[in-house]
Scaffold this motif. Structure first.
Motif, PDB file in Angstrom:
ATOM      1  N   GLY A 121      -7.862   6.929 -58.355  1.00  0.00           N
ATOM      2  CA  GLY A 121      -7.696   5.930 -59.397  1.00  0.00           C
ATOM      3  C   GLY A 121      -8.601   4.737 -59.197  1.00  0.00           C
ATOM      4  O   GLY A 121      -9.466   4.706 -58.314  1.00  0.00           O
ATOM      5  N   ASP A 122      -8.391   3.709 -60.002  1.00  0.00           N
ATOM      6  CA  ASP A 122      -9.171   2.480 -59.984  1.00  0.00           C
ATOM      7  C   ASP A 122      -8.256   1.345 -59.536  1.00  0.00           C
ATOM      8  O   ASP A 122      -7.297   1.009 -60.231  1.00  0.00           O
ATOM      9  N   PRO A 123      -8.515   0.733 -58.362  1.00  0.00           N
ATOM     10  CA  PRO A 123      -7.642  -0.329 -57.874  1.00  0.00           C
ATOM     11  C   PRO A 123      -7.497  -1.500 -58.843  1.00  0.00           C
ATOM     12  O   PRO A 123      -6.515  -2.242 -58.774  1.00  0.00           O
ATOM     13  N   ARG A 124      -8.447  -1.663 -59.745  1.00  0.00           N
ATOM     14  CA  ARG A 124      -8.342  -2.763 -60.700  1.00  0.00           C
ATOM     15  C   ARG A 124      -7.433  -2.415 -61.873  1.00  0.00           C
ATOM     16  O   ARG A 124      -7.071  -3.296 -62.656  1.00  0.00           O
ATOM     17  N   TRP A 135     -10.994 -12.822 -56.174  1.00  0.00           N
ATOM     18  CA  TRP A 135     -11.014 -11.576 -55.418  1.00  0.00           C
ATOM     19  C   TRP A 135      -9.975 -10.589 -55.899  1.00  0.00           C
ATOM     20  O   TRP A 135     -10.179  -9.378 -55.794  1.00  0.00           O
ATOM     21  N   ARG A 136      -8.866 -11.056 -56.430  1.00  0.00           N
ATOM     22  CA  ARG A 136      -7.835 -10.129 -56.909  1.00  0.00           C
ATOM     23  C   ARG A 136      -8.347  -9.300 -58.077  1.00  0.00           C
ATOM     24  O   ARG A 136      -8.052  -8.103 -58.182  1.00  0.00           O
ATOM     25  N   LEU A 137      -9.102  -9.921 -58.976  1.00  0.00           N
ATOM     26  CA  LEU A 137      -9.644  -9.172 -60.105  1.00  0.00           C
ATOM     27  C   LEU A 137     -10.763  -8.244 -59.670  1.00  0.00           C
ATOM     28  O   LEU A 137     -10.903  -7.132 -60.197  1.00  0.00           O
ATOM     29  N   SER A 138     -11.586  -8.675 -58.737  1.00  0.00           N
ATOM     30  CA  SER A 138     -12.722  -7.844 -58.329  1.00  0.00           C
ATOM     31  C   SER A 138     -12.304  -6.700 -57.407  1.00  0.00           C
ATOM     32  O   SER A 138     -12.858  -5.601 -57.482  1.00  0.00           O
ATOM     33  N   GLU A 139     -11.316  -6.937 -56.535  1.00  0.00           N
ATOM     34  CA  GLU A 139     -10.907  -5.926 -55.561  1.00  0.00           C
ATOM     35  C   GLU A 139      -9.680  -5.131 -56.017  1.00  0.00           C
ATOM     36  O   GLU A 139      -9.509  -3.984 -55.656  1.00  0.00           O
ATOM     37  N   GLY A 140      -8.799  -5.772 -56.777  1.00  0.00           N
ATOM     38  CA  GLY A 140      -7.648  -5.062 -57.325  1.00  0.00           C
ATOM     39  C   GLY A 140      -6.466  -4.933 -56.392  1.00  0.00           C
ATOM     40  O   GLY A 140      -6.355  -5.612 -55.369  1.00  0.00           O
ATOM     41  N   ALA A 141      -5.586  -4.015 -56.758  1.00  0.00           N
ATOM     42  CA  ALA A 141      -4.267  -3.926 -56.135  1.00  0.00           C
ATOM     43  C   ALA A 141      -4.294  -3.379 -54.707  1.00  0.00           C
ATOM     44  O   ALA A 141      -3.418  -3.721 -53.911  1.00  0.00           O
ATOM     45  N   SER A 182       4.181  10.531 -47.867  1.00  0.00           N
ATOM     46  CA  SER A 182       4.654   9.484 -48.770  1.00  0.00           C
ATOM     47  C   SER A 182       3.598   9.212 -49.826  1.00  0.00           C
ATOM     48  O   SER A 182       2.413   9.483 -49.629  1.00  0.00           O
ATOM     49  N   GLN A 183       4.057   8.688 -50.950  1.00  0.00           N
ATOM     50  CA  GLN A 183       3.164   8.307 -52.033  1.00  0.00           C
ATOM     51  C   GLN A 183       3.437   6.867 -52.432  1.00  0.00           C
ATOM     52  O   GLN A 183       4.568   6.381 -52.354  1.00  0.00           O
ATOM     53  N   ALA A 184       2.380   6.196 -52.865  1.00  0.00           N
ATOM     54  CA  ALA A 184       2.486   4.797 -53.271  1.00  0.00           C
ATOM     55  C   ALA A 184       1.676   4.569 -54.532  1.00  0.00           C
ATOM     56  O   ALA A 184       0.508   4.970 -54.601  1.00  0.00           O
ATOM     57  N   SER A 185       2.291   3.941 -55.517  1.00  0.00           N
ATOM     58  CA  SER A 185       1.619   3.567 -56.762  1.00  0.00           C
ATOM     59  C   SER A 185       1.415   2.061 -56.754  1.00  0.00           C
ATOM     60  O   SER A 185       2.363   1.301 -56.524  1.00  0.00           O
ATOM     61  N   LEU A 186       0.179   1.629 -57.033  1.00  0.00           N
ATOM     62  CA  LEU A 186      -0.158   0.210 -56.980  1.00  0.00           C
ATOM     63  C   LEU A 186      -0.876  -0.205 -58.255  1.00  0.00           C
ATOM     64  O   LEU A 186      -1.832   0.449 -58.684  1.00  0.00           O
ATOM     65  N   TYR A 241       4.398  -0.653 -56.096  1.00  0.00           N
ATOM     66  CA  TYR A 241       4.314  -2.106 -56.210  1.00  0.00           C
ATOM     67  C   TYR A 241       3.505  -2.363 -57.479  1.00  0.00           C
ATOM     68  O   TYR A 241       2.294  -2.138 -57.515  1.00  0.00           O
ATOM     69  N   LEU A 242       4.190  -2.837 -58.505  1.00  0.00           N
ATOM     70  CA  LEU A 242       3.589  -2.954 -59.833  1.00  0.00           C
ATOM     71  C   LEU A 242       3.918  -4.316 -60.437  1.00  0.00           C
ATOM     72  O   LEU A 242       5.050  -4.788 -60.334  1.00  0.00           O
ATOM     73  N   HIS A 243       2.933  -4.939 -61.042  1.00  0.00           N
ATOM     74  CA  HIS A 243       3.166  -6.155 -61.821  1.00  0.00           C
ATOM     75  C   HIS A 243       1.978  -6.390 -62.746  1.00  0.00           C
ATOM     76  O   HIS A 243       1.009  -5.621 -62.758  1.00  0.00           O
ATOM     77  N   GLY A 244       2.057  -7.452 -63.517  1.00  0.00           N
ATOM     78  CA  GLY A 244       0.993  -7.759 -64.479  1.00  0.00           C
ATOM     79  C   GLY A 244       0.274  -9.051 -64.199  1.00  0.00           C
ATOM     80  O   GLY A 244      -0.368  -9.616 -65.105  1.00  0.00           O
ATOM     81  N   ALA A 245       0.322  -9.530 -62.958  1.00  0.00           N
ATOM     82  CA  ALA A 245      -0.267 -10.829 -62.643  1.00  0.00           C
ATOM     83  C   ALA A 245      -1.780 -10.860 -62.805  1.00  0.00           C
ATOM     84  O   ALA A 245      -2.370 -11.929 -62.970  1.00  0.00           O
ATOM     85  N   PHE A 246      -2.432  -9.679 -62.747  1.00  0.00           N
ATOM     86  CA  PHE A 246      -3.887  -9.658 -62.913  1.00  0.00           C
ATOM     87  C   PHE A 246      -4.294  -9.715 -64.384  1.00  0.00           C
ATOM     88  O   PHE A 246      -5.480  -9.838 -64.697  1.00  0.00           O
ATOM     89  N   LEU A 247      -3.326  -9.608 -65.271  1.00  0.00           N
ATOM     90  CA  LEU A 247      -3.647  -9.631 -66.707  1.00  0.00           C
ATOM     91  C   LEU A 247      -3.926 -11.039 -67.197  1.00  0.00           C
ATOM     92  O   LEU A 247      -4.776 -11.252 -68.066  1.00  0.00           O
ATOM     93  N   ASP A 248      -3.185 -12.011 -66.676  1.00  0.00           N
ATOM     94  CA  ASP A 248      -3.375 -13.409 -67.068  1.00  0.00           C
ATOM     95  C   ASP A 248      -2.639 -14.291 -66.073  1.00  0.00           C
ATOM     96  O   ASP A 248      -1.920 -13.811 -65.203  1.00  0.00           O
ATOM     97  N   GLY A 249      -2.838 -15.598 -66.162  1.00  0.00           N
ATOM     98  CA  GLY A 249      -2.164 -16.527 -65.268  1.00  0.00           C
ATOM     99  C   GLY A 249      -3.011 -16.927 -64.077  1.00  0.00           C
ATOM    100  O   GLY A 249      -4.190 -16.572 -63.957  1.00  0.00           O
ATOM    101  N   GLU A 250      -2.391 -17.685 -63.147  1.00  0.00           N
ATOM    102  CA  GLU A 250      -3.129 -18.276 -62.028  1.00  0.00           C
ATOM    103  C   GLU A 250      -3.665 -17.246 -61.045  1.00  0.00           C
ATOM    104  O   GLU A 250      -4.637 -17.509 -60.333  1.00  0.00           O
ATOM    105  N   MET A 251      -3.037 -16.084 -60.958  1.00  0.00           N
ATOM    106  CA  MET A 251      -3.487 -15.068 -60.012  1.00  0.00           C
ATOM    107  C   MET A 251      -4.580 -14.164 -60.587  1.00  0.00           C
ATOM    108  O   MET A 251      -5.145 -13.349 -59.867  1.00  0.00           O
ATOM    109  N   ALA A 252      -4.856 -14.305 -61.863  1.00  0.00           N
ATOM    110  CA  ALA A 252      -5.853 -13.443 -62.518  1.00  0.00           C
ATOM    111  C   ALA A 252      -7.244 -14.036 -62.347  1.00  0.00           C
ATOM    112  O   ALA A 252      -7.949 -14.332 -63.319  1.00  0.00           O
ATOM    113  N   THR A 253      -7.649 -14.227 -61.108  1.00  0.00           N
ATOM    114  CA  THR A 253      -8.952 -14.813 -60.810  1.00  0.00           C
ATOM    115  C   THR A 253      -9.524 -14.206 -59.541  1.00  0.00           C
ATOM    116  O   THR A 253      -8.827 -13.564 -58.757  1.00  0.00           O
TER     117      THR A 253
END
Length: 295
Positions: free
Chosen positions: A201-204, A169-175, A219-223, A155-167
């Motif tokens: 790894g680093d959840p952020r 708890w998501r930035l502090s706690e991560g994926a 199973s393996q999961a990349s986040l 489950y991969l995206h770039g929403a934490f890089l910028d935009g409304e979701m980049a704020t």
């Protein structure tokens, strides 16, 4: 003959939260009906609550308790640290709960929510949007008949890089806390119950999970929420002696999940029988996440 849920009056739902997720998902889904109607909105920012309520013909509640008085069920679109204590109050007020994931900011707060739901005997349901898409239901039905040796997922995206979701708890706690519930839920449901989980790894930035399932599969999961992609990428691949089974988010948009999510929640409220995607399921997912955060 028992009347179908659709023959019942719409479930009156109050919404806590007025941010992007409330605006883009919860409010329009609940207001669209016909199984539900949006009666009131409460948020810590009264001006945001008024704007969202006005767009859907709902009232503005001056407090959570005022919102509780106006509805049968409460939907949450707030950060997990805010959701947990308010969900406990709503359960104690006898309201059915439509809960966001994760249940709480940590395992202890998630447990308080699940315990409050159990003590009050109220219906609860998780907004795991991908689970309510017909393509996901078909994938899980096929997986139930398959013998899985191993699985790969992401489950991969770039929403934490910028935009409304980049704020916040998501930035502090991560994926792991934000995206992890979706993927762990699908792996636990399609491969088999997860017995052990290790994270690196680093959840952020990027976190890799290795899950050992009770049936011996691995199973393996990349986040990550911090990689630039044209669109979010979520995928599960199940492999074994038979043909490969795959699920891909490209065929499971949020809006296509709304009708089933809404109708199943309304049916649960009217019958008093929760779906398997309830607060207990949310606690199970939070327990898995906690495995990945232990030193």
């Amino acid at each position: 003959m028992t009347a179908s849920p659709s023959a019942e009056p719409p479930v009156r739902v109050g919404l806590i939260g007025a941010g992007p997720w409330a605006r883009d998902m919860h409010a329009p889904m609940l207001a669209a009906g016909p199984e539900t109607t949006l009666t009131a909105v409460w948020a810590r920012r009264p001006e945001a609550a008024a704007l969202l309520a006005g767009a859907h013909g709902a009232a503005v509640a001056g407090s959570p308790e005022e919102l509780f008085d106006s509805c049968e069920a409460v939907a949450f679109a707030v950060p997990p640290a805010v959701q947990a204590p308010l969900a406990v109050r709503a359960a104690r007020a006898g309201k059915a709960l439509l809960l966001d994931k994760p249940l709480g900011a940590d395992l202890a707060s998630a447990r308080t929510v699940a315990e409050a739901v159990g003590t009050a005997g109220v219906v609860s349901q998780l907004v795991l949007t991908k689970r309510y898409h017909p393509a996901t239901r078909a994938f899980l039905a096929a997986a139930a008949a398959a013998e899985v040796t191993g699985a790969r997922s992401c489950y991969l995206h770039g929403a934490f890089l910028d935009g409304e979701m980049a704020t916040g708890w998501r930035l502090s706690e991560g994926a792991l806390l934000d995206l992890g519930p979706h993927l762990l839920d699908l792996l636990d449901a399609s491969v088999g119950p997860i017995a052990r989980l290790r994270a690196t790894g680093d959840p952020r930035r990027w976190v890799e999970l290795t899950c050992e399932h009770e049936n011996g599969a691995v199973s393996q999961a990349s986040l990550s929420g911090s990689v630039r992609l044209p669109r979010a990428r979520a995928r599960v691949e199940l492999l074994g002696a038979g043909e490969e089974l795959t699920w891909d988010s490209a065929g499971a948009g949020h809006r296509e999940s709304w009708p089933l999510l809404r109708s199943e929640f309304a049916a649960a409220v009217r019958t008093g029988v929760p779906s398997p995607l309830d607060a207990a399921r949310g606690l199970r997912l939070q327990e898995l996440i906690a495995m990945g955060t232990r030193d």
